[in-house]
Design an enzyme around this catalytic site. Structure first.
Site, PDB file in Angstrom:
ATOM      1  N   PRO A 282       0.425  -1.062  -0.196  1.00  0.00           N
ATOM      2  CA  PRO A 282      -0.093  -0.132  -0.040  1.00  0.00           C
ATOM      3  C   PRO A 282       0.588   1.018   0.228  1.00  0.00           C
ATOM      4  O   PRO A 282       1.593   0.972   0.403  1.00  0.00           O
ATOM      5  CB  PRO A 282      -0.950  -0.456   1.280  1.00  0.00           C
ATOM      6  CG  PRO A 282       0.016  -1.171   2.339  1.00  0.00           C
ATOM      7  CD  PRO A 282       0.637  -2.181   1.576  1.00  0.00           C
ATOM      8  N   GLY A 283       0.577   2.099  -1.046  1.00  0.00           N
ATOM      9  CA  GLY A 283       1.091   3.782  -1.134  1.00  0.00           C
ATOM     10  C   GLY A 283       0.120   4.404   0.086  1.00  0.00           C
ATOM     11  O   GLY A 283       0.220   4.937   1.091  1.00  0.00           O
ATOM     12  N   CYS A 350       3.565  29.292 -15.177  1.00  0.00           N
ATOM     13  CA  CYS A 350       2.776  29.955 -16.967  1.00  0.00           C
ATOM     14  C   CYS A 350       1.922  28.725 -17.281  1.00  0.00           C
ATOM     15  O   CYS A 350       2.643  28.166 -18.223  1.00  0.00           O
ATOM     16  CB  CYS A 350       3.895  30.769 -16.945  1.00  0.00           C
ATOM     17  SG  CYS A 350       4.312  32.025 -16.160  1.00  0.00           S
ATOM     18  N   GLU A 351       1.186  28.156 -17.179  1.00  0.00           N
ATOM     19  CA  GLU A 351       0.035  27.147 -17.679  1.00  0.00           C
ATOM     20  C   GLU A 351      -0.823  27.347 -17.360  1.00  0.00           C
ATOM     21  O   GLU A 351      -1.394  27.508 -16.439  1.00  0.00           O
ATOM     22  CB  GLU A 351       0.634  26.092 -16.889  1.00  0.00           C
ATOM     23  CG  GLU A 351       2.168  25.193 -18.029  1.00  0.00           C
ATOM     24  CD  GLU A 351       2.446  25.154 -18.698  1.00  0.00           C
ATOM     25  OE1 GLU A 351       1.994  24.908 -19.525  1.00  0.00           O
ATOM     26  OE2 GLU A 351       3.575  25.441 -19.349  1.00  0.00           O
ATOM     27  N   TYR A 378       1.650  11.762  -3.711  1.00  0.00           N
ATOM     28  CA  TYR A 378       1.797  11.970  -5.324  1.00  0.00           C
ATOM     29  C   TYR A 378       1.656  13.592  -5.420  1.00  0.00           C
ATOM     30  O   TYR A 378       1.626  13.913  -6.096  1.00  0.00           O
ATOM     31  CB  TYR A 378       0.626  11.416  -6.292  1.00  0.00           C
ATOM     32  CG  TYR A 378       1.138   9.832  -5.632  1.00  0.00           C
ATOM     33  CD1 TYR A 378       2.744   8.588  -5.983  1.00  0.00           C
ATOM     34  CD2 TYR A 378       0.200   9.062  -5.487  1.00  0.00           C
ATOM     35  CE1 TYR A 378       2.507   7.204  -6.647  1.00  0.00           C
ATOM     36  CE2 TYR A 378       0.820   7.208  -5.146  1.00  0.00           C
ATOM     37  CZ  TYR A 378       0.995   6.978  -5.606  1.00  0.00           C
ATOM     38  OH  TYR A 378       1.482   5.537  -5.200  1.00  0.00           O
TER      39      TYR A 378
END
Length: 422
Positions: A282-283, A350-351, A378
């Site tokens: 598990p993570g 800047c995206e 994550y």
């Protein structure tokens, strides 16, 4: 104010608390963006797995790619976990965290010869092999070193995990594992290799899974293979069912880990495999809800079609929304006198893909502090220096005590390894 908060987050006099610590005090002390983790939340999540597997031979290996901070890893290792690694760098982190090498499992599709050699020198517990080509390279490396590498072959069972396609790993179209129909021949080949010792069988079908059905389907296919492999004369000592159990991001309803394992163990017993040692990895389910990201409101930018709430956290800090269109709840740390409005919460990168949440009803003004919830997995492990932004600081909360477990990264830290022309 809050529809639902993860464990160990609560309000006290309007202030958002993690365990016994007001998060606003941590933002003032350490600045933002800031990741904060609860030790109790991690251990509580682990205890559900430990209860579910109590009385059975097993090894729980934390999938450290979810969050590889040393203090996070040490917390879980000291509570009895092994570690699931996917790179040589993670191997060194695992050893630095004090994990017994025999409790380390090496997964991943692209292990290099150097990584294999270092893992064999360390004496890790098992390699989860992902292809026939990798099997042959590992055999050659082990023979050259005069040792035998313990291996478990990862099976691709062609089971739909019913999750985002980027984190589905058990279908024929995914890059992971060996096709179901080739597994028995691959085990025969592995058993004949002088540098390999067959230890088990491995299966991991994806991440953020909220339905027990795919797990049960995968288990049946794996047990079918175990029976066929042993009928071919190759004994299997352990069965590795990977990880992938989801968490509650947005009213998701994954089964509790102990309940899930009651179902899976009952299926193993019914098929006569209850004696086998179980490995799991598990993570997210251990650390995801144990973390938050704190961020400050910089500007409010109302528009004709959209209202933008600009904060100092960005896609380099929290990549999941940009990568997967993932949902994270966003809540204020304390009450604000502002009137509620509907905002897109965006960062300074800047995206156009730099957003943390869309269409969120929030009462905020510049200078207010927000918490992005369920940010323990994550996020920091996938963080980057895009736009030469330093990675955030990290803090561990333990009751009413706090510990800085990663300093904020400076521009000097980023430039240290670079060399200009002069």
């Amino acid at each position: 104010m809050d529809a639902k908060l993860p464990p160990y987050l609560h309000r006290q006099d309007g202030q958002l608390m993690f365990e016994q610590v007001p998060l606003s005090s941590l933002a003032r002390e350490h600045g933002t963006p800031l990741f904060v983790y609860s030790r109790a939340a991690m251990l509580d999540a682990l205890s559900a797995y430990q209860r579910g597997l109590a009385g059975r031979p097993h090894l729980i290996c934390y999938a450290m790619k979810a969050n590889a901070n040393l203090a996070v890893i040490e917390t879980l290792v000291r509570a009895g976990c092994g570690l699931d690694i996917v790179s040589g760098g993670e191997l060194e982190r695992a050893l630095a965290a004090g994990c017994e090498p025999a409790k380390i499992i090496f997964s991943g599709v692209g292990k290099t010869r150097a990584e294999m050699r270092r893992a064999l020198e360390a004496g890790i517990g098992c390699f989860n092999v992902e292809s026939e080509a990798e099997l042959d390279v590992l055999d050659a490396v082990a023979c050259d070193m005069g040792v035998r590498a313990p291996v478990s072959i990862r099976v691709n069972p062609n089971v739909d995990a019913k999750t985002h396609p980027y984190i589905s790993t058990g279908l024929k179209g995914n890059k992971f594992g060996i096709a179901h129909e080739r597994v028995v021949d691959t085990y025969r080949h592995a058993a004949a290799c002088r540098g390999l010792s067959v230890a088990g069988i491995d299966c991991h079908i994806g991440s953020q899974i909220t339905d027990p059905g795919p797990y049960l389907d995968a288990m049946d296919r794996v047990l079918d293979l175990v029976e066929a492999i042993e009928a071919a004369g190759v004994p299997i000592r352990h069965v590795d069912f990977g990880g992938g159990l989801g968490i509650d991001y947005a009213d998701d309803a994954p089964p509790a880990a102990d309940h899930l394992w009651q179902l899976l163990l009952a299926r193993m017993d019914a098929r006569g495999h209850g004696h086998r040692k179980i490995f799991i990895e598990p993570g997210r389910s251990l650390v995801g809800n144990a973390g938050v990201c704190l961020t400050e409101v910089l500007y409010l930018k109302p528009g004709e079609h959209k209202n933008f709430l600009i904060v100092d956290a960005a896609m380099n800090d929290l990549p999941r929304p940009a990568m997967y269109e993932a949902y994270h709840r966003i809540v204020p740390l304390q009450p604000s006198p502002a009137e509620p409005r509907t905002w897109d919460v965006v960062g300074p990168v800047c995206e156009s893909g730099d957003w943390l949440g869309r269409d969120r009803d929030l009462a905020v003004q510049p200078g207010d502090l927000l918490a992005v919830l369920s940010a323990g997995a994550y996020c920091m492990s996938m963080a980057s220096n895009y736009n030469t932004r330093g990675r955030a600081a990290e803090v561990l909360v333990d009751g009413d005590r706090t510990r800085l477990i990663r300093q904020r990264e400076s521009v000097a830290d980023q430039l240290r390894l670079e060399r200009g022309l002069s």
